[in-house]
Design a protein around this motif. Structure first.
Motif, PDB file in Angstrom:
ATOM      1  N   LYS A  12       8.577  -0.485   7.490  1.00 41.80           N
ATOM      2  CA  LYS A  12       9.176  -1.823   7.363  1.00 41.80           C
ATOM      3  C   LYS A  12       8.124  -2.831   6.912  1.00 41.80           C
ATOM      4  O   LYS A  12       8.387  -3.663   6.037  1.00 41.80           O
ATOM      5  N   LEU A  13       6.932  -2.760   7.485  1.00 38.86           N
ATOM      6  CA  LEU A  13       5.844  -3.650   7.096  1.00 38.86           C
ATOM      7  C   LEU A  13       5.450  -3.412   5.645  1.00 38.86           C
ATOM      8  O   LEU A  13       5.263  -4.361   4.877  1.00 38.86           O
ATOM      9  N   GLU A  14       5.354  -2.154   5.246  1.00 42.99           N
ATOM     10  CA  GLU A  14       4.992  -1.829   3.871  1.00 42.99           C
ATOM     11  C   GLU A  14       6.038  -2.360   2.890  1.00 42.99           C
ATOM     12  O   GLU A  14       5.686  -2.915   1.844  1.00 42.99           O
ATOM     13  N   GLU A  15       7.308  -2.217   3.243  1.00 45.01           N
ATOM     14  CA  GLU A  15       8.376  -2.722   2.369  1.00 45.01           C
ATOM     15  C   GLU A  15       8.296  -4.241   2.237  1.00 45.01           C
ATOM     16  O   GLU A  15       8.493  -4.790   1.153  1.00 45.01           O
ATOM     17  N   ALA A  16       7.995  -4.926   3.332  1.00 46.58           N
ATOM     18  CA  ALA A  16       7.856  -6.387   3.288  1.00 46.58           C
ATOM     19  C   ALA A  16       6.669  -6.785   2.418  1.00 46.58           C
ATOM     20  O   ALA A  16       6.762  -7.733   1.631  1.00 46.58           O
ATOM     21  N   MET A  17       5.554  -6.063   2.547  1.00 49.23           N
ATOM     22  CA  MET A  17       4.380  -6.370   1.718  1.00 49.23           C
ATOM     23  C   MET A  17       4.683  -6.109   0.249  1.00 49.23           C
ATOM     24  O   MET A  17       4.306  -6.904  -0.615  1.00 49.23           O
ATOM     25  N   ASP A  18       5.377  -5.010  -0.039  1.00 50.71           N
ATOM     26  CA  ASP A  18       5.752  -4.702  -1.422  1.00 50.71           C
ATOM     27  C   ASP A  18       6.624  -5.806  -2.006  1.00 50.71           C
ATOM     28  O   ASP A  18       6.427  -6.234  -3.148  1.00 50.71           O
ATOM     29  N   LYS A  19       7.585  -6.266  -1.227  1.00 50.45           N
ATOM     30  CA  LYS A  19       8.508  -7.299  -1.695  1.00 50.45           C
ATOM     31  C   LYS A  19       7.766  -8.607  -1.981  1.00 50.45           C
ATOM     32  O   LYS A  19       7.949  -9.223  -3.028  1.00 50.45           O
ATOM     33  N   VAL A  20       6.918  -9.021  -1.045  1.00 51.68           N
ATOM     34  CA  VAL A  20       6.152 -10.266  -1.222  1.00 51.68           C
ATOM     35  C   VAL A  20       5.211 -10.135  -2.411  1.00 51.68           C
ATOM     36  O   VAL A  20       5.095 -11.054  -3.232  1.00 51.68           O
ATOM     37  N   ALA A  21       4.551  -8.994  -2.523  1.00 46.57           N
ATOM     38  CA  ALA A  21       3.622  -8.779  -3.641  1.00 46.57           C
ATOM     39  C   ALA A  21       4.367  -8.863  -4.972  1.00 46.57           C
ATOM     40  O   ALA A  21       3.888  -9.509  -5.922  1.00 46.57           O
ATOM     41  N   ALA A  22       5.524  -8.250  -5.045  1.00 43.78           N
ATOM     42  CA  ALA A  22       6.307  -8.280  -6.286  1.00 43.78           C
ATOM     43  C   ALA A  22       6.765  -9.700  -6.607  1.00 43.78           C
ATOM     44  O   ALA A  22       6.687 -10.147  -7.763  1.00 43.78           O
ATOM     45  N   GLU A  23       7.225 -10.422  -5.593  1.00 45.02           N
ATOM     46  CA  GLU A  23       7.691 -11.799  -5.808  1.00 45.02           C
ATOM     47  C   GLU A  23       6.565 -12.703  -6.279  1.00 45.02           C
ATOM     48  O   GLU A  23       6.780 -13.600  -7.092  1.00 45.02           O
ATOM     49  N   LYS A  24       5.367 -12.479  -5.768  1.00 44.34           N
ATOM     50  CA  LYS A  24       4.224 -13.337  -6.076  1.00 44.34           C
ATOM     51  C   LYS A  24       3.403 -12.821  -7.256  1.00 44.34           C
ATOM     52  O   LYS A  24       2.424 -13.447  -7.648  1.00 44.34           O
ATOM     53  N   GLY A  25       3.746 -11.660  -7.778  1.00 44.29           N
ATOM     54  CA  GLY A  25       3.049 -11.127  -8.940  1.00 44.29           C
ATOM     55  C   GLY A  25       1.723 -10.457  -8.629  1.00 44.29           C
ATOM     56  O   GLY A  25       0.845 -10.381  -9.492  1.00 44.29           O
ATOM     57  N   TYR A  26       1.585  -9.935  -7.419  1.00 41.35           N
ATOM     58  CA  TYR A  26       0.346  -9.255  -7.041  1.00 41.35           C
ATOM     59  C   TYR A  26       0.458  -7.772  -7.360  1.00 41.35           C
ATOM     60  O   TYR A  26       1.460  -7.134  -7.065  1.00 41.35           O
ATOM     61  N   LYS A  27      -0.576  -7.231  -7.968  1.00 43.20           N
ATOM     62  CA  LYS A  27      -0.628  -5.802  -8.275  1.00 43.20           C
ATOM     63  C   LYS A  27      -1.210  -5.019  -7.098  1.00 43.20           C
ATOM     64  O   LYS A  27      -0.876  -3.869  -6.900  1.00 43.20           O
ATOM     65  N   TYR A  28      -2.111  -5.650  -6.343  1.00 43.76           N
ATOM     66  CA  TYR A  28      -2.781  -4.996  -5.227  1.00 43.76           C
ATOM     67  C   TYR A  28      -2.714  -5.894  -4.008  1.00 43.76           C
ATOM     68  O   TYR A  28      -2.895  -7.106  -4.103  1.00 43.76           O
ATOM     69  N   VAL A  29      -2.475  -5.278  -2.838  1.00 41.80           N
ATOM     70  CA  VAL A  29      -2.533  -5.997  -1.576  1.00 41.80           C
ATOM     71  C   VAL A  29      -3.372  -5.151  -0.627  1.00 41.80           C
ATOM     72  O   VAL A  29      -3.079  -3.976  -0.404  1.00 41.80           O
ATOM     73  N   LEU A  30      -4.408  -5.741  -0.086  1.00 42.49           N
ATOM     74  CA  LEU A  30      -5.337  -5.045   0.798  1.00 42.49           C
ATOM     75  C   LEU A  30      -5.095  -5.436   2.247  1.00 42.49           C
ATOM     76  O   LEU A  30      -4.648  -6.546   2.532  1.00 42.49           O
ATOM     77  N   ASN A  31      -5.405  -4.519   3.158  1.00 43.24           N
ATOM     78  CA  ASN A  31      -5.441  -4.848   4.572  1.00 43.24           C
ATOM     79  C   ASN A  31      -6.754  -5.596   4.779  1.00 43.24           C
ATOM     80  O   ASN A  31      -7.805  -5.126   4.374  1.00 43.24           O
TER      81      ASN A  31
END
Length: 176
Positions: A125-144
């Motif tokens: 669920k957390l990964e899906e939320a990060m993927d969604k936010v990254a896609a909306e904001k135009g991020y290719k990479y999201v790091l912990n």
């Protein structure tokens, strides 16, 4: 020849600059998000209860072992056990100790497996939320942003690339 080398260098630099401008890297404080997810809080309660239940059984076995050891010690001190009886009694104590250690190890394994089973859907669920936010904001990479022990692994990063609050909002989490 020198002009061709300069043109190639400028072309490579131009491509490199274009790639850099298109690549956005964000970061999320995953520990902060996880500790505030209702599912994670519920998971921790389930694991705590599971651990307490297992600890009750271990405590009972430990008390049983201590009682048996005290009985044998009294029999030895009272001279009521022969040398062969002492060896048998010591073997019984050793067997009880081994059984207790095996039970503790088994409990640890069960706890680990239960944690994995409960954490897996939460992490998804957390990964899906990060993927969604990254896609909306135009991020290719999201790091912990941390290594799981609280130490930051993102040394320098602009606050604008911190996606933690957006991910939390996507999950319906607010820090009040």
């Amino acid at each position: 020849m020198k002009n061709i080398a300069i043109i190639l260098l400028l072309a490579v630099l131009g491509i490199s600059a274009t790639i850099e401008n298109e690549t956005k890297i964000g970061y999320v404080y995953m520990d902060l998000v996880l500790t505030n997810m209702p599912e994670a809080k519920e998971m921790n309660l389930v694991l705590e209860q599971f651990t307490q239940e297992k600890n009750v059984v271990i405590s009972m076995k430990r008390e049983e072992l201590q009682k048996k050891a005290a009985e044998i010690s009294q029999q030895i001190q009272g001279g009521n056990l022969s040398e062969a009886g002492q060896i048998i009694a010591q073997n019984e104590i050793n067997s009880m100790q081994n059984s207790l250690q095996a039970l503790a190890s088994e409990n640890e394994e069960e706890l680990y497996e239960k944690r994995i089973a409960l954490l897996s859907p939460i992490a998804k669920k957390l990964e899906e939320a990060m993927d969604k936010v990254a896609a909306e904001k135009g991020y290719k990479y999201v790091l912990n942003s941390s290594d799981g022990t609280g130490n930051s692994i993102v040394v320098v990063a602009p606050d604008a690339d911190d996606l933690t609050q957006e991910v939390m909002a996507n999950l319906g989490i607010s820090l009040e």
